[in-house]
Design an enzyme around this catalytic site. Structure first.
Site, PDB file in Angstrom:
ATOM      1  N   HIS A 131      -1.076   0.125  -9.811  1.00 56.03           N
ATOM      2  CA  HIS A 131      -1.713  -0.847  -8.891  1.00 56.03           C
ATOM      3  C   HIS A 131      -2.200  -2.112  -9.616  1.00 56.03           C
ATOM      4  CE1 HIS A 131      -3.754  -1.049  -4.674  1.00 56.03           C
ATOM      5  NE2 HIS A 131      -3.396  -2.253  -5.098  1.00 56.03           N
ATOM      6  N   GLU A 143      -3.618   7.512  -4.355  1.00 56.09           N
ATOM      7  CA  GLU A 143      -4.017   7.046  -5.687  1.00 56.09           C
ATOM      8  C   GLU A 143      -5.308   7.701  -6.137  1.00 56.09           C
ATOM      9  OE1 GLU A 143      -3.888   2.740  -6.016  1.00 56.09           O
ATOM     10  OE2 GLU A 143      -2.058   2.681  -4.829  1.00 56.09           O
ATOM     11  N   ARG A 172       0.868  -1.180   0.000  1.00 53.49           N
ATOM     12  CA  ARG A 172       0.000   0.000   0.000  1.00 53.49           C
ATOM     13  C   ARG A 172       0.903   1.228   0.000  1.00 53.49           C
ATOM     14  NH1 ARG A 172      -3.432  -2.839  -1.467  1.00 53.49           N
ATOM     15  NH2 ARG A 172      -5.499  -3.227  -0.607  1.00 53.49           N
TER      16      ARG A 172
HETATM   17  C1  GLV Z   1      -4.953  -5.232  -3.783  1.00 50.04           C
HETATM   18  O1  GLV Z   1      -4.265  -4.265  -3.615  1.00 50.04           O
HETATM   19  C2  GLV Z   1      -5.460  -6.072  -2.746  1.00 50.04           C
HETATM   20  O2  GLV Z   1      -5.347  -5.730  -1.555  1.00 50.04           O
HETATM   21  O3  GLV Z   1      -6.026  -7.123  -3.083  1.00 50.04           O
END
Ligand code: GLV
Ligand code: GLV
Length: 318
Positions: free
Chosen positions: A277, A259, A230
């Protein structure tokens, strides 16, 4: 369900429930309006499930089944307090995310994106001994921050595929890995000794800005920092400054603090590889996530707990 997902999820849910697909990410106020009276929610990571959302959904709500492994968008204690189960999608996305972390490690280490631009922009003038030299991956030291499923899967790839030496730091301690040679150590030592550092901790209050200016300054000047977890794990403004000043050599990022924005200056750092991402973004994995998220919902509606459950203590409630 917020957005349509690939695979069998929607068909599975329609067999047993009345399924409403919102089709877009709604602003909090409109989202609260849309989920009024729901028995189950299948949000994705851009939906914030907080007290206000839970209040809006109302007393029928039994389960929040996140279409993600990360749960930082969900107020789990608030769900537990209301007797609402929380589900997520672990395991099924471990390999895809670990593969992408290795992609970033290799691409940033060997300056793949920068080099690709050389070709496309016609700057390649023929082979030279000192042209676009990167960091050697094979045999280098990899520091894995967060030694859960994904961190371990990255360590396995790096150790077995690239003969890397593995250092690991996890706030909960690092268990021995059987066949895999992994040395658990402090975050300080990991940062000082690693050629590559890859982040795999969940985002919590404790891990917010785990890597800031001081941590970056303690890394090797040749080091590459990779993040597929993250964004807020790293102080992104401090990272931009570190890259600009050559405090570390490069970074491979899949996630950002704010983001879909990036910190000012990041895009101009040529020593970075920047992805939007995509950790779990393969057709196979996104379908498997959908199926698990749907099965988490159905398990609760059938009177049980989610298959992958963040708050099993809900079962103890009267
Ligand atoms: C993606 O970032 C997830 O947490 O699945
Ligand atoms: C590189 O292309 C080499 O032949 O060494």
């Amino acid at each position: 369900m917020t957005l349509s997902v690939p695979g069998p999820a929607e068909a599975l849910l329609r067999e047993h429930c009345e399924l409403q697909v919102l089709g877009e990410i709604l602003a909090p106020e409109r989202y609260r309006e849309a989920i009024r009276g729901a028995d189950a929610l299948l949000p994705q990571l851009r939906d914030r499930i907080d007290e206000a959302a839970l209040d809006a959904a109302g007393p029928h709500l039994q389960v929040v089944s996140n279409y993600a492994v990360g749960l930082d968008n969900i107020d789990i204690p608030a769900c537990t307090k209301r007797g609402v189960y929380v589900g997520n999608t672990p395991e099924v996305l471990t390999d895809a995310t670990a593969d992408l972390a290795m992609t970033l490690l290799l691409a940033a280490g060997r300056r793949v994106v920068e080099a690709d631009h050389e070709m496309r922009e016609g700057r390649y003038a023929g082979w030279r001994p000192d042209y676009l030299l990167g960091q050697e991956v094979t045999g280098a030291t990899l520091g894995v921050i967060g030694f859960g499923r994904i961190g371990r899967a990255v360590a396995r790839r790096a150790a077995l595929g690239f003969s890397m030496r593995i250092l690991a730091y996890d706030p909960g301690g690092v268990a021995r890995q059987g066949d895999l040679d992994v040395e658990g150590c402090s975050l300080e030592r990991l940062l000082m000794e690693s050629d590559f550092v890859s982040c795999h901790v969940p985002l919590t209050e404790e891990t917010h800005h785990l890597i800031g200016a001081a941590e970056l300054a303690s890394m090797r000047r040749s080091a590459i920092l990779v993040n597929t977890s993250r964004g807020p794990i790293i102080d992104e403004a401090a990272l931009v400054e570190a890259l600009q000043k050559g405090v570390i050599a490069g970074a491979g990022l899949d996630v950002y603090e704010n983001e879909p924005q990036m910190a000012p200056g990041l895009a101009a750092c040529t020593s970075t590889v920047l992805l939007p991402h995509l950790g779990s973004a393969t057709g196979k994995t996104r379908a498997a996530m959908g199926e698990l998220a749907a099965r988490n919902v159905l398990a609760v509606l059938a009177g049980g707990a989610p298959i992958a459950c963040a708050n099993p203590e809900v079962a103890q409630r009267p």
